[in-house]
Design a protein around this motif. Structure first.
Motif, PDB file in Angstrom:
ATOM      1  N   ASP A   1     -24.481 -26.539 -26.451  1.00 25.64           N
ATOM      2  CA  ASP A   1     -23.025 -27.135 -26.814  1.00 25.64           C
ATOM      3  C   ASP A   1     -22.124 -26.028 -27.241  1.00 25.64           C
ATOM      4  O   ASP A   1     -21.237 -26.270 -27.629  1.00 25.64           O
ATOM      5  CB  ASP A   1     -23.451 -27.982 -27.963  1.00 25.64           C
ATOM      6  N   LEU A   2     -22.487 -24.782 -27.097  1.00 21.06           N
ATOM      7  CA  LEU A   2     -21.979 -23.625 -27.513  1.00 21.06           C
ATOM      8  C   LEU A   2     -21.301 -22.607 -26.586  1.00 21.06           C
ATOM      9  O   LEU A   2     -20.667 -21.710 -27.105  1.00 21.06           O
ATOM     10  CB  LEU A   2     -22.802 -22.662 -28.533  1.00 21.06           C
ATOM     11  N   GLY A   3     -21.545 -23.172 -25.233  1.00 23.24           N
ATOM     12  CA  GLY A   3     -20.692 -22.251 -24.406  1.00 23.24           C
ATOM     13  C   GLY A   3     -19.390 -22.654 -23.995  1.00 23.24           C
ATOM     14  O   GLY A   3     -18.605 -23.449 -24.688  1.00 23.24           O
ATOM     15  N   GLU A   4     -18.705 -21.981 -22.963  1.00 27.99           N
ATOM     16  CA  GLU A   4     -17.251 -21.932 -22.662  1.00 27.99           C
ATOM     17  C   GLU A   4     -17.352 -22.241 -21.054  1.00 27.99           C
ATOM     18  O   GLU A   4     -18.109 -21.377 -20.451  1.00 27.99           O
ATOM     19  CB  GLU A   4     -16.615 -21.021 -23.166  1.00 27.99           C
ATOM     20  N   TRP A   5     -16.760 -23.317 -20.509  1.00 28.44           N
ATOM     21  CA  TRP A   5     -16.880 -23.402 -19.172  1.00 28.44           C
ATOM     22  C   TRP A   5     -16.424 -22.187 -18.186  1.00 28.44           C
ATOM     23  O   TRP A   5     -16.914 -21.870 -17.131  1.00 28.44           O
ATOM     24  CB  TRP A   5     -16.347 -24.780 -18.511  1.00 28.44           C
ATOM     25  N   ASN A   6     -15.353 -21.420 -18.847  1.00 32.11           N
ATOM     26  CA  ASN A   6     -14.682 -20.565 -18.126  1.00 32.11           C
ATOM     27  C   ASN A   6     -14.969 -19.180 -18.398  1.00 32.11           C
ATOM     28  O   ASN A   6     -13.973 -18.167 -18.566  1.00 32.11           O
ATOM     29  CB  ASN A   6     -13.141 -20.943 -18.322  1.00 32.11           C
ATOM     30  N   ASP A   7     -15.975 -18.939 -19.783  1.00 27.70           N
ATOM     31  CA  ASP A   7     -16.359 -17.669 -19.855  1.00 27.70           C
ATOM     32  C   ASP A   7     -17.867 -17.499 -20.127  1.00 27.70           C
ATOM     33  O   ASP A   7     -18.385 -18.183 -20.741  1.00 27.70           O
ATOM     34  CB  ASP A   7     -15.468 -17.453 -21.372  1.00 27.70           C
ATOM     35  N   ILE A   8     -18.218 -16.361 -19.577  1.00 30.90           N
ATOM     36  CA  ILE A   8     -19.844 -16.066 -19.626  1.00 30.90           C
ATOM     37  C   ILE A   8     -19.979 -15.542 -21.180  1.00 30.90           C
ATOM     38  O   ILE A   8     -21.117 -15.511 -21.546  1.00 30.90           O
ATOM     39  CB  ILE A   8     -19.989 -15.297 -18.537  1.00 30.90           C
ATOM     40  N   HIS A   9     -18.790 -15.278 -21.754  1.00 31.88           N
ATOM     41  CA  HIS A   9     -19.110 -14.486 -23.116  1.00 31.88           C
ATOM     42  C   HIS A   9     -18.450 -15.571 -24.225  1.00 31.88           C
ATOM     43  O   HIS A   9     -17.328 -15.331 -24.539  1.00 31.88           O
ATOM     44  CB  HIS A   9     -18.428 -13.221 -23.189  1.00 31.88           C
ATOM     45  N   PRO A  10     -19.020 -16.603 -24.598  1.00 35.47           N
ATOM     46  CA  PRO A  10     -18.553 -17.870 -25.319  1.00 35.47           C
ATOM     47  C   PRO A  10     -18.279 -17.071 -26.704  1.00 35.47           C
ATOM     48  O   PRO A  10     -18.935 -16.334 -27.276  1.00 35.47           O
ATOM     49  CB  PRO A  10     -19.622 -18.889 -25.446  1.00 35.47           C
TER      50      PRO A  10
END
Length: 645
Positions: free
Chosen positions: A510-519
């Protein structure tokens, strides 16, 4: 040879011998070092063969003698947390180590999400950075280094640095937030050994001994012991890249065809097309091409924003960009991942019309501006939104550029250069954030990752020290239907690694970002690691530290009943009223969405059209954005796959 030269040579010889004979300490044992508390620790170094070495510490002396090869060690009795202290080493020379603390030392390793520094998240955590001064939290940053021939016994550079608003910008964000949380709980010094490298696969961090069980990786490690091969590859890579960029620059119409470079504000752009920014140009009139595309936008700047320093936020751009304001270059970034944050000098902006120009170089894949990122100009609290229509024009097209070989990521190299020099240093445990670079073969990771853990534990010779790792977060676009996913399969391999004793996994789905491999949300990741550490490493048995994981499953005729452990205060649906992201299959190949409900510490899963299910999955996607099975304490369930036995 005259007598004068002979005398000089003799003097040089004796001076050289004297330098060789002097004792030397490893880089890690230097001013500001944090040593592991509450356990006997090794203090080691080098000297001349058989040289006597004396350590004076806390009004006691410890004596030893170097072996015939010049290696020596002193075993220091367990010390309580505290300091600062001074250590004095005497042999043919004297070395003083000052500001020594005793506390807990954590190895922090993996790839870019562990390496990513606080500087990259400074906008999000500005207040945290302002309050970061704490001499009891220190980092030793291990310089990037690979070696395929030899396990190195020391580091080439590095210092222990205490946290403060300036220095903390170079701390690993995950490591710093972890240290902050543990320090606030236990009030003992925390030492972070930051030894991570972006893009690195797990095999690069494994010793040759561990790689023997993996013939393909082992053979590749042997191949790169050839210095001539490495030189040939590096030369070839450089020439290919140089030729590509030379051709691109020579053919770029924005540079070559006009008296005025397209970066200048006064050029005629009446024939330029329009494109919505952010976005990618594959769907525009120029199509899916690689090369150079120029973008221009005119903005109106009020008098109140003139004569002051400004910041220009251009989200993320694929791949390289050169950004101009009113014809003046204000910044450039060479690859796609870093956020574009550029300083604009007070003399550049003017009242009224201003022109922003971006030259984008894309060497492969889709070029353009990443969605859902910040695009604006800021002066203090005043901002100008830059999203919307921009003019654009193709500078030149190019064939895709093949990427470099990345020798630094080859098997064994990083272990020899960045882990081997650390193994004499007593630690509390290890933090690991890695896996993105192994998603091409997730089933192999189920073997290599546990092998790495066992390898490190064997090399450190400290027993089964705590090894805490982060499961891959959600990333990339969400899909409406169930499908296969290498990212999900790698998460499954990470889940299975929990069978290795004294390990813990921070679920980050739940802590990622769909558009960034580095959330950016590194604080929440670290808080979950810290929870695990408090229980596994510090013995707080009364806390709920782990995410729910399936412990048992019963496949019945028309449903699957899954039992969970680590349920804390109970399982809940966090978002909405119904459980989402469960899928089910009767053949293990074709999956459909399933209904699910919580019954105590169990979840019942079914689909009316699936009889005799054989496989059930939860959150099985690159980005399972609707996954909503949590504990009352706010910890998400791990993604998983269960098969009928």
């Amino acid at each position: 040879m005259n007598k004068f030269k002979i005398v000089l040579l003799v003097l040089f010889f004796f001076q050289s011998v004297n330098l060789i004979c002097q004792i030397r300490l490893p880089r890690l044992i230097s001013d500001g070092v944090i040593l592991q508390r509450n356990t006997e620790i090794k203090i080691w170094g080098w000297a001349s063969p058989n040289e006597k070495v004396v350590l004076a510490f806390k009004e006691k002396t410890y004596k030893t003698q170097a072996d015939p090869y010049g290696n020596w060690k002193i075993m220091l009795p367990a010390q309580n947390a505290g300091g600062p202290y001074e250590m004095t080493f005497e042999a043919s020379n004297e070395i003083k180590i000052q500001d020594v603390l005793f506390g807990d030392v954590w190895i922090c390793s993996g790839q870019s999400n562990m390496e990513l520094p606080m500087e990259r998240v400074k906008e999000k955590y500005g207040e945290v950075i302002k309050k970061s001064k704490n001499s009891n939290i220190r980092q030793f940053l291990v310089a990037d280094r690979y070696d395929f021939k030899k396990e190195q016994d020391d580091l080439e550079s590095g210092n222990w640095i205490a946290a403060n608003p300036e220095s903390v910008l170079n701390f690993s964000a995950v490591a710093y937030f972890f240290a902050k949380e543990i320090y606030e709980k236990n009030h003992v010094p925390i030492g972070l050994i930051n030894t991570a490298l972006g893009g690195s696969p797990v095999e690069a961090w494994m010793s040759e001994d561990a790689l023997v069980a993996f013939p393909k990786a082992y053979d590749e490690a042997q191949k790169f012991k050839n210095d001539e091969l490495i030189k040939q590859i590096e030369t070839s890579d450089k020439k290919r890249s140089d030729d590509w960029y030379n051709e691109l620059n020579a053919n770029d119409k924005g540079i070559s065809e006009n008296k005025l470079n397209w970066s200048q504000p006064d050029i005629d752009d009446s024939d330029w097309d329009l494109m919505e920014i952010p976005g990618f140009w594959a769907n525009q009139s120029i199509g899916n091409v690689n090369g150079v595309v120029w973008f221009r936008k005119e903005i109106e700047v009020p008098k109140s924003m003139v004569g002051k320093p400004a910041k220009l936020y251009m989200g993320r751009i694929v791949d390289q960009d050169f950004v101009y304001v009113n014809g003046e270059l204000i910044g450039t970034t060479g690859y796609q991942y870093p956020p574009r944050r550029y300083e604009v000098k007070p003399t550049i902006l003017k009242e009224g019309k201003n022109t922003i120009t971006v030259r984008v170089i894309n060497n492969s894949g889709n070029g353009g501006f990443v969605l859902d990122k910040p695009y604006y100009l800021a002066v203090g609290n005043d901002t100008i939104d830059l999203k919307g229509k921009w003019k654009y024009k193709l500078g030149t097209t190019m064939k895709p550029l093949d990427g470099p070989t990345f020798i630094r990521w080859k098997p064994e190299g990083l272990y020899n250069g960045m882990i081997s020099p650390l193994i004499n240093f007593t630690i509390k445990g290890a933090l690991w954030y890695q896996g993105e670079s192994n998603t091409s073969n997730p089933s192999e990771y189920a073997k290599t990752f546990p092998a790495l853990i066992n390898d490190w534990r064997q090399k450190w010779n400290q027993g089964d020290f705590p090894f805490l790792f982060v499961q891959l977060p959600n990333f990339m676009e969400a899909y409406p239907e169930p499908r296969e996913s290498n990212w999900a399969a790698l998460r499954q391999s990470q889940l299975e690694t929990l069978s290795v004793t004294n390990t813990g996994m921070a679920v980050a789905i739940d802590l990622g970002e769909w558009n960034d491999i580095h959330p950016l949300n590194k604080e929440a990741v670290s808080n979950r690691l810290a929870l695990l550490a408090r229980k596994i490493a510090y013995g707080e048995n009364n806390i709920y530290a782990s995410s729910p994981i399936p412990s048992n499953s019963k496949f019945k005729k028309n449903k699957v009943i899954i039992s969970f452990e680590n349920v804390g205060g109970g399982l809940i649906v966090k978002k909405g009223s119904d459980l989402k992201s469960f899928s089910i299959s009767n053949d293990g190949k074709n999956f459909v969405w399933a209904k699910a409900k919580i019954i105590g510490n169990k979840v019942e899963v079914w689909n009316e059209n699936i009889v005799n299910p054989t496989v059930v999955r939860y959150a099985w996607d690159n980005n399972p954005s609707d996954a909503n099975l949590f504990t009352n304490e706010g910890l998400p369930s791990t993604p998983f796959e269960l098969k009928k036995k």
